[in-house]
Design a protein around this motif. Structure first.
Motif, PDB file in Angstrom:
ATOM      1  N   ALA A 488       0.864  -1.183   0.000  1.00 49.63           N
ATOM      2  CA  ALA A 488       0.000   0.000   0.000  1.00 49.63           C
ATOM      3  C   ALA A 488       0.895   1.226   0.000  1.00 49.63           C
ATOM      4  N   ALA A 489       0.435   2.301  -0.628  1.00 47.28           N
ATOM      5  CA  ALA A 489       1.254   3.512  -0.754  1.00 47.28           C
ATOM      6  C   ALA A 489       0.405   4.752  -0.532  1.00 47.28           C
ATOM      7  N   ARG A 490       1.068   5.836  -0.128  1.00 50.46           N
ATOM      8  CA  ARG A 490       0.446   7.146   0.016  1.00 50.46           C
ATOM      9  C   ARG A 490       1.379   8.206  -0.553  1.00 50.46           C
ATOM     10  N   GLY A 491       0.807   9.186  -1.217  1.00 50.25           N
ATOM     11  CA  GLY A 491       1.596  10.275  -1.757  1.00 50.25           C
ATOM     12  C   GLY A 491       1.743  11.413  -0.762  1.00 50.25           C
ATOM     13  N   PHE A 492       2.883  12.134  -0.841  1.00 48.95           N
ATOM     14  CA  PHE A 492       3.115  13.291   0.021  1.00 48.95           C
ATOM     15  C   PHE A 492       3.430  14.537  -0.806  1.00 48.95           C
ATOM     16  N   GLY A 493       4.558  14.504  -1.526  1.00 51.23           N
ATOM     17  CA  GLY A 493       4.938  15.661  -2.315  1.00 51.23           C
ATOM     18  C   GLY A 493       5.279  16.872  -1.468  1.00 51.23           C
ATOM     19  N   ARG A 494       5.890  16.665  -0.297  1.00 52.73           N
ATOM     20  CA  ARG A 494       6.220  17.760   0.616  1.00 52.73           C
ATOM     21  C   ARG A 494       7.674  17.666   1.054  1.00 52.73           C
ATOM     22  N   VAL A 495       8.234  18.795   1.475  1.00 51.41           N
ATOM     23  CA  VAL A 495       9.595  18.807   2.013  1.00 51.41           C
ATOM     24  C   VAL A 495       9.612  17.981   3.294  1.00 51.41           C
ATOM     25  N   LEU A 496      10.554  17.072   3.372  1.00 49.87           N
ATOM     26  CA  LEU A 496      10.573  16.094   4.452  1.00 49.87           C
ATOM     27  C   LEU A 496      10.621  16.750   5.833  1.00 49.87           C
ATOM     28  N   ASP A 497      11.457  17.763   5.985  1.00 50.13           N
ATOM     29  CA  ASP A 497      11.632  18.383   7.299  1.00 50.13           C
ATOM     30  C   ASP A 497      10.397  19.147   7.758  1.00 50.13           C
ATOM     31  N   ASP A 503       2.572  12.842  11.891  1.00 49.45           N
ATOM     32  CA  ASP A 503       1.885  12.585  10.621  1.00 49.45           C
ATOM     33  C   ASP A 503       2.544  11.422   9.879  1.00 49.45           C
ATOM     34  N   LEU A 504       3.883  11.416   9.884  1.00 50.87           N
ATOM     35  CA  LEU A 504       4.589  10.316   9.214  1.00 50.87           C
ATOM     36  C   LEU A 504       4.259   8.989   9.880  1.00 50.87           C
ATOM     37  N   ARG A 505       4.333   8.989  11.217  1.00 52.23           N
ATOM     38  CA  ARG A 505       4.070   7.741  11.926  1.00 52.23           C
ATOM     39  C   ARG A 505       2.630   7.287  11.719  1.00 52.23           C
ATOM     40  N   ALA A 506       1.671   8.214  11.693  1.00 47.81           N
ATOM     41  CA  ALA A 506       0.270   7.850  11.474  1.00 47.81           C
ATOM     42  C   ALA A 506       0.068   7.248  10.085  1.00 47.81           C
ATOM     43  N   THR A 507       0.755   7.826   9.083  1.00 44.70           N
ATOM     44  CA  THR A 507       0.643   7.283   7.725  1.00 44.70           C
ATOM     45  C   THR A 507       1.254   5.892   7.642  1.00 44.70           C
ATOM     46  N   ILE A 508       2.413   5.712   8.273  1.00 45.87           N
ATOM     47  CA  ILE A 508       3.059   4.392   8.271  1.00 45.87           C
ATOM     48  C   ILE A 508       2.147   3.358   8.918  1.00 45.87           C
ATOM     49  N   ASP A 509       1.562   3.713  10.058  1.00 44.74           N
ATOM     50  CA  ASP A 509       0.666   2.771  10.746  1.00 44.74           C
ATOM     51  C   ASP A 509      -0.558   2.448   9.894  1.00 44.74           C
ATOM     52  N   ALA A 510      -1.096   3.464   9.202  1.00 39.25           N
ATOM     53  CA  ALA A 510      -2.273   3.233   8.358  1.00 39.25           C
ATOM     54  C   ALA A 510      -1.938   2.305   7.187  1.00 39.25           C
ATOM     55  N   LEU A 511      -0.769   2.504   6.578  1.00 37.69           N
ATOM     56  CA  LEU A 511      -0.356   1.635   5.475  1.00 37.69           C
ATOM     57  C   LEU A 511      -0.152   0.205   5.970  1.00 37.69           C
ATOM     58  N   ALA A 512       0.476   0.071   7.142  1.00 38.56           N
ATOM     59  CA  ALA A 512       0.695  -1.265   7.698  1.00 38.56           C
ATOM     60  C   ALA A 512      -0.632  -1.966   7.972  1.00 38.56           C
ATOM     61  N   ASP A 513      -1.579  -1.237   8.542  1.00 35.36           N
ATOM     62  CA  ASP A 513      -2.895  -1.830   8.815  1.00 35.36           C
ATOM     63  C   ASP A 513      -3.589  -2.244   7.519  1.00 35.36           C
ATOM     64  N   GLU A 514      -3.449  -1.443   6.474  1.00 38.77           N
ATOM     65  CA  GLU A 514      -4.084  -1.763   5.195  1.00 38.77           C
ATOM     66  C   GLU A 514      -3.533  -3.068   4.618  1.00 38.77           C
ATOM     67  N   ARG A 582      12.704  16.112  -0.571  1.00 46.87           N
ATOM     68  CA  ARG A 582      11.256  16.045  -0.737  1.00 46.87           C
ATOM     69  C   ARG A 582      10.800  14.599  -0.619  1.00 46.87           C
ATOM     70  N   LEU A 583       9.795  14.353   0.202  1.00 45.99           N
ATOM     71  CA  LEU A 583       9.185  13.032   0.310  1.00 45.99           C
ATOM     72  C   LEU A 583       8.062  12.939  -0.712  1.00 45.99           C
ATOM     73  N   VAL A 584       8.233  12.075  -1.698  1.00 42.35           N
ATOM     74  CA  VAL A 584       7.233  11.921  -2.753  1.00 42.35           C
ATOM     75  C   VAL A 584       6.115  10.996  -2.293  1.00 42.35           C
ATOM     76  N   SER A 585       6.490   9.836  -1.751  1.00 43.63           N
ATOM     77  CA  SER A 585       5.471   8.884  -1.295  1.00 43.63           C
ATOM     78  C   SER A 585       6.084   7.900  -0.323  1.00 43.63           C
ATOM     79  N   LEU A 586       5.229   7.211   0.407  1.00 46.15           N
ATOM     80  CA  LEU A 586       5.618   6.122   1.298  1.00 46.15           C
ATOM     81  C   LEU A 586       4.947   4.844   0.814  1.00 46.15           C
ATOM     82  N   ARG A 587       5.654   3.721   0.966  1.00 46.44           N
ATOM     83  CA  ARG A 587       5.082   2.430   0.585  1.00 46.44           C
ATOM     84  C   ARG A 587       5.404   1.402   1.663  1.00 46.44           C
ATOM     85  N   ALA A 588       4.394   0.618   2.048  1.00 45.47           N
ATOM     86  CA  ALA A 588       4.568  -0.502   2.973  1.00 45.47           C
ATOM     87  C   ALA A 588       4.336  -1.797   2.216  1.00 45.47           C
TER      88      ALA A 588
END
Length: 675
Positions: A488-497, A503-514, A582-588
């Motif tokens: 599963a993946a989510r897009g960000f398109g934002r400067v990492l810092d 928010d990052l941890r919540a997205t990671i947890d959501a992808l893992a749950d999916e 820049r963080l483009v997307s995360l994938r689990a």
């Protein structure tokens, strides 16, 4: 029992592994008019008198999705996009695949989504995720009705910046399904949640167009399993080298576009690990194409910028390069009087001239028969007797006569051309990417791999060739070794810092749950699965990104991604700088590994060693012919020799030797052989 069946352009390969680890394999001709029929034929012969109730897993690899794209047989699809962006899928990147062609084929999938099936609706989400224009819900319903009336069977919804906020796309899907329940729908925020509108639109349009095709095809396979009394769910190989349940494959069929080639790469990786190598390169030579893959660290290398023909299909895939070079590749004379081999193929029907099924054009297999490298009576375990006279007549008529050569000379020339094509494909995934192929063992697979392996290795300076126990069905064997995998993946398109850690941890947890939910739906042991995380990242201002793995439990995920990106950028490009990332997307990716593939020794046979005349390295000579099962454990066989088995033929020229190991052959260049 575990069963793996892989469909190729010419043959359908099948393996059955019993509970005691023993293997049974076979090849049956593919049925291009309906590939599912060949699966039924293979299953019937593979099971024989065995109890179908004893089947524990049924795993399948297929080229149906790829062929539907290449051959234009996917379902009619329409696109609904943000107002002002309907023509993105036609404009593409304004690149030319070939600068000097006078006649240019369409570089973008215009035929897939013609102008009359591109609909715009008012809506707009900004690059920061804020809503600039609310979704025109009535406009979505009107667009859906217009597309259905225009013959569309599926709809791709591709809104601007939907990879940052998918709310509008998800609502649009609800409206389309309520308005036109018969339409299949794909969302760009689910198929390819990343920037670059053209690539995202292509992937989503192809995914939607494949849904009716693959749903029907998988349904026919499931019916065949029911009729055979097999009650287990089907697993399908996806492009990155893992398995999906049929329901998950139906939901996102774009993931099946490199199903078969990925299975062969998985099989090659398992073989290399068994032989003591973590790195290597495999070439799977079938009847229609040759698929080349690089193995790194015991697994196929991956890429995210895949292509099908000239079209981008941006989904994670095993890094496989397919070239139109197989046993069925047709030899022909071009307008300048030069010999060409491929890209056209005789396929399974009518097939090469030696099949005697109506084919009249000479192919690589015809040349192999004329050269004495393939025994006409033992091809495909004797299921298909070949006609050497028909092969010679085709080569004489189409190649030897026009070039003023003898038939054997012409057959040698055909082999030289196709060998050069295959070697160039290996060079493209090694030398062209800074990898020295001389350091890598070569794994020849497919029915034709063993015929050409020595020539490819000689061309590239490779000194070791690792030959599988059943090379002709390596892709089917790879299915048995592949892990169950969901991502599963989510897009960000934002400067990492600038992204809060929460928010990052919540997205990671959501992808893992999916991913866990998807795997649990298939009845798998989620607790035993392994989670892997990757981030697609780039420097601010860069147009392309790198895939950066990072630890699942990193206390500072942003810091881990940043450090990993800078290290990877330096390793990839030779330089890096301390600058905003820049963080483009995360994938689990959740992966449940299969039981280790039990590679058993090739069954011993009492078949006699013989000899026959063959042309090897342009010289006609009497060559020893050894059945593979007649090789004793640890035996060393010097070339020149031919090693035969039911699914392939291995050519061992002078200057090479073969050492027999329990589950593979190691073919090595002896000292003094040219590099």
């Amino acid at each position: 029992m575990d069963i793996g069946i892989d469909i190729g352009g010419t043959f359908t390969d099948a393996v059955l592994r019993s509970g005691d680890g023993s293997m049974r394999s076979l090849k049956v001709p593919s049925t291009p008019d309906d590939p599912a029929r060949a699966v039924g034929h293979a299953l019937e012969r593979l099971l024989g008198a065995a109890e179908a109730a004893g089947v524990r897993r049924f795993l399948h690899g297929t080229t149906v999705a790829t062929n539907a794209i290449l051959e234009g047989t996917a379902s009619p699809v329409g696109i609904i996009t943000t107002a002002g962006f309907a023509d993105v899928i036609e404009l593409g990147r304004t690149n030319r695949a070939s600068n000097y062609d006078l006649l240019i084929r369409p570089q973008t999938p215009v035929a897939l989504v013609p102008p009359e099936r591109r609909m715009e609706v008012v809506e707009r989400i900004g690059a920061d995720g804020t809503v600039w224009e609310p979704l025109d819900e009535a406009g979505v319903a009107e667009a859906a009705r217009a597309l259905e009336a225009g013959g569309a069977k599926a709809v791709a919804i591709c809104f601007l910046f939907a990879f940052i906020d998918p709310t509008h796309e998800r609502r649009a899907r609800e409206i389309v399904l309520a308005t036109c329940p018969g339409l299949a729908v794909s969302l760009s925020s689910e198929v390819d949640p990343a920037p670059r509108e053209y690539e995202r639109s292509c992937a989503t349009a192809f995914d939607a167009a494949l849904k009716p095709v693959m749903s029907s095809y998988l349904g026919r396979i499931e019916a065949i399993l029911r009729d055979a009394g097999i009650g287990v769910p089907m697993g399908v190989m996806h492009s990155r080298g893992g398995l999906l349940g049929a329901a998950a494959a139906r939901r996102r069929p774009i993931r099946l576009t490199l199903s078969g080639p990925s299975a062969a790469a998985i099989g090659a990786a398992a073989l290399l690990r068994e032989a003591g190598f973590l790195d290597g390169v495999s070439i799977d030579v079938g009847g229609t194409s040759a698929d080349v893959a690089v193995i790194r660290g015991g697994a196929p290398a991956l890429r995210v910028d895949g292509m099908i023909g000239t079209f981008p299909v941006r989904v994670p895939t095993a890094d496989v390069l397919a070239v139109a070079a197989g046993g069925g590749s047709i030899a022909w004379i071009d307008d300048a009087g030069g010999l060409r081999v491929g890209p056209r193929s005789a396929g399974a029907d009518p097939g090469p001239a030696c099949y005697r099924r109506g084919g009249t054009r000479p192919t690589v297999l015809d040349a192999s028969v004329v050269l004495g490298l393939v025994d006409p009576a033992r091809f495909a375990a004797g299921q298909l007797a070949l006609d050497s006279a028909a092969a010679a007549a085709a080569i004489e008529r189409e190649v030897a006569g026009p070039l003023g050569l003898g038939v054997r000379e012409a057959a040698v020339a055909i082999h030289r051309v196709i060998n050069a094509t295959m070697a160039e494909a290996v060079r493209a995934v090694t030398v062209a990417r800074g990898v020295d192929p001389r350091e890598l063992p070569l794994v020849p697979a497919g029915g034709g791999g063993g015929l050409h392996a020595h020539a490819i290795a000689d061309d590239l300076g490779q000194t070791r060739i690792v030959v599988p126990a059943a090379p002709g069905v390596l892709a089917a064997m790879g299915l048995l070794d592949a892990p169950l995998e969901h991502d599963a993946a989510r897009g960000f398109g934002r400067v990492l810092d600038e992204i809060p850690t929460a928010d990052l941890r919540a997205t990671i947890d959501a992808l893992a749950d999916e991913t866990r939910t998807a795997m649990a739906a298939e009845g798998a042991d989620v607790a035993a699965a392994e989670m892997a995380l990757t981030a697609s990242a780039s420097y601010v201002g860069q147009g392309h990104s790198l895939e950066v793995p990072f630890p699942t439990e990193a206390p500072d995920p942003a810091g881990a991604i940043r450090r990993g990106f800078i290290d990877l950028h330096r390793a990839t490009f030779g330089h890096a700088r301390e600058a905003p990332v820049r963080l483009v997307s995360l994938r689990a990716v959740l992966r449940l590994r299969s039981e280790p593939l039990a590679l058993r020794p090739v069954a011993a046979t009492n078949a006699a060693r013989t000899a026959r005349e063959a042309v090897l390295e342009s010289v006609a000579q009497t060559i020893s012919v050894v059945p593979r099962g007649a090789l004793a454990p640890g035996e060393i066989l010097p070339g020149p020799a031919i090693v035969e088995q039911d699914d392939t033929t291995l050519v061992v020229p002078a200057g090479w030797r073969v050492t027999t190991h329990p589950a593979h052959l190691l073919m090595e260049r002896v000292a003094g052989r040219r590099a």
